[in-house]
Design an enzyme around this catalytic site. Structure first.
Site, PDB file in Angstrom:
ATOM      1  N   ASP A 167      13.127  37.566   5.953  1.00 51.16           N
ATOM      2  CA  ASP A 167      12.631  38.623   5.074  1.00 51.16           C
ATOM      3  C   ASP A 167      12.230  38.118   3.698  1.00 51.16           C
ATOM      4  O   ASP A 167      11.460  38.766   3.003  1.00 51.16           O
ATOM      5  CB  ASP A 167      13.701  39.712   4.920  1.00 51.16           C
ATOM      6  CG  ASP A 167      13.192  40.919   4.160  1.00 51.16           C
ATOM      7  OD1 ASP A 167      12.315  41.627   4.693  1.00 51.16           O
ATOM      8  OD2 ASP A 167      13.662  41.151   3.026  1.00 51.16           O
ATOM      9  N   ASP A 168      12.745  36.953   3.291  1.00 50.80           N
ATOM     10  CA  ASP A 168      12.461  36.448   1.940  1.00 50.80           C
ATOM     11  C   ASP A 168      12.210  34.938   2.001  1.00 50.80           C
ATOM     12  O   ASP A 168      12.943  34.154   1.409  1.00 50.80           O
ATOM     13  CB  ASP A 168      13.628  36.767   1.007  1.00 50.80           C
ATOM     14  CG  ASP A 168      13.299  36.477  -0.458  1.00 50.80           C
ATOM     15  OD1 ASP A 168      12.093  36.360  -0.783  1.00 50.80           O
ATOM     16  OD2 ASP A 168      14.228  36.361  -1.266  1.00 50.80           O
ATOM     17  N   LEU A 169      11.168  34.558   2.719  1.00 49.06           N
ATOM     18  CA  LEU A 169      10.850  33.141   2.863  1.00 49.06           C
ATOM     19  C   LEU A 169      10.203  32.642   1.578  1.00 49.06           C
ATOM     20  O   LEU A 169       9.047  32.928   1.282  1.00 49.06           O
ATOM     21  CB  LEU A 169       9.908  32.926   4.051  1.00 49.06           C
ATOM     22  CG  LEU A 169       9.624  31.460   4.398  1.00 49.06           C
ATOM     23  CD1 LEU A 169      10.906  30.734   4.785  1.00 49.06           C
ATOM     24  CD2 LEU A 169       8.598  31.373   5.523  1.00 49.06           C
ATOM     25  N   ASN A 173      14.793  29.222  -0.754  1.00 47.86           N
ATOM     26  CA  ASN A 173      15.555  29.402   0.476  1.00 47.86           C
ATOM     27  C   ASN A 173      15.238  28.329   1.515  1.00 47.86           C
ATOM     28  O   ASN A 173      15.627  28.457   2.682  1.00 47.86           O
ATOM     29  CB  ASN A 173      15.285  30.793   1.061  1.00 47.86           C
ATOM     30  CG  ASN A 173      15.933  31.891   0.242  1.00 47.86           C
ATOM     31  OD1 ASN A 173      16.941  31.667  -0.409  1.00 47.86           O
ATOM     32  ND2 ASN A 173      15.350  33.081   0.258  1.00 47.86           N
TER      33      ASN A 173
END
Length: 241
Positions: A167-169, A173
């Site tokens: 969801d938050d590439l 991360n």
């Protein structure tokens, strides 16, 4: 897949094969401070503490916090509908599935949910990635090599080929470990879904935006359009192979 211990609306989740004796204290930073076992911390909007536990192993302890405007009002409070619908249960279960798929993610150790009057708060413990350095941290110091950029593209393709949505590439991360291998972290709100080009491309577009965002924040940032082409080309080639 998961072991669930429920005592007075305090839930502790562990992998089915875990042999650790996890108690509520494991999710209390002060408990580890008293043992002089907090070896590092990462502060900010979503703080994390690095905890030394059995046999010099290092774990990462994170609390779940709300973001945006609602976070200013409710901070870490979430409406409890069922254990399976909590953010921490979904992320912890997903991490166990990703390890079974032999994808490079942090090893899930345990998770904790405390329910009070229909509101829950939650924490998660994962194994720290040895020598971890984010792609963002790396690019603030030096250019990434062609092999590193290709490794990032290939790793993301490995996840996408198995239907894993992040969801938050972003480049904070994506971590390199002490062997130079690429790992992905922070699977909150991620899932495994039907393989489809739309969400895959949305992931890649988000990643591209994160390079531009971070480049605008730091006085030195070593990333050029040719680097993106190298990463993107490796991703596309590996996705279709």
């Amino acid at each position: 897949m998961l072991k669930i211990d429920n005592t007075d609306n305090h839930f502790i989740l562990t992998p089915l094969d875990s042999e650790l004796n996890i108690t509520r204290d494991w999710f209390n930073v002060e408990h580890w401070r008293q043992k002089d076992a907090v070896v590092n911390s990462k502060l900010g909007r979503a703080p994390a503490w690095f905890i030394q536990y059995q046999n010099d192993n290092i774990a990462v302890l994170k609390h779940y916090w709300r973001g945006g405007l609602i976070g200013k009002l409710l901070s870490d409070q979430y409406l409890f509908l069922s254990l399976e619908k909590t953010r921490v249960f979904k992320e912890f279960k997903l991490l166990t599935q990703l390890k079974e798929l032999q994808l490079p993610v942090p090893v899930p150790i345990a998770a904790y949910v405390k329910v009070t009057f229909g509101i829950y708060r939650a924490d998660i413990l994962t194994q720290a990635i040895p020598g971890a350095q984010s792609l963002c941290e790396k690019l603030k110091q030096n250019s990434a090599t062609k092999d590193e950029l290709m490794a990032v593209g290939k790793t993301i393709a490995d996840f996408h080929r198995k239907g894993v949505y992040h969801d938050d590439l972003n480049i904070n991360n994506i971590l390199f470990d002490d062997q130079g291998h690429v790992n992905l972290i922070d699977f909150d709100k991620g899932d495994i879904r039907h393989i489809e080009g739309t969400w895959q491309q949305a992931n890649i577009d988000r990643l591209a935006r994160s390079f531009k965002k971070e480049a605008g924040k730091w006085p030195t940032f070593f990333f050029e359009e040719a680097d993106w082409q190298t990463l993107s080309s490796a991703y596309q080639t590996h996705l279709k192979s």
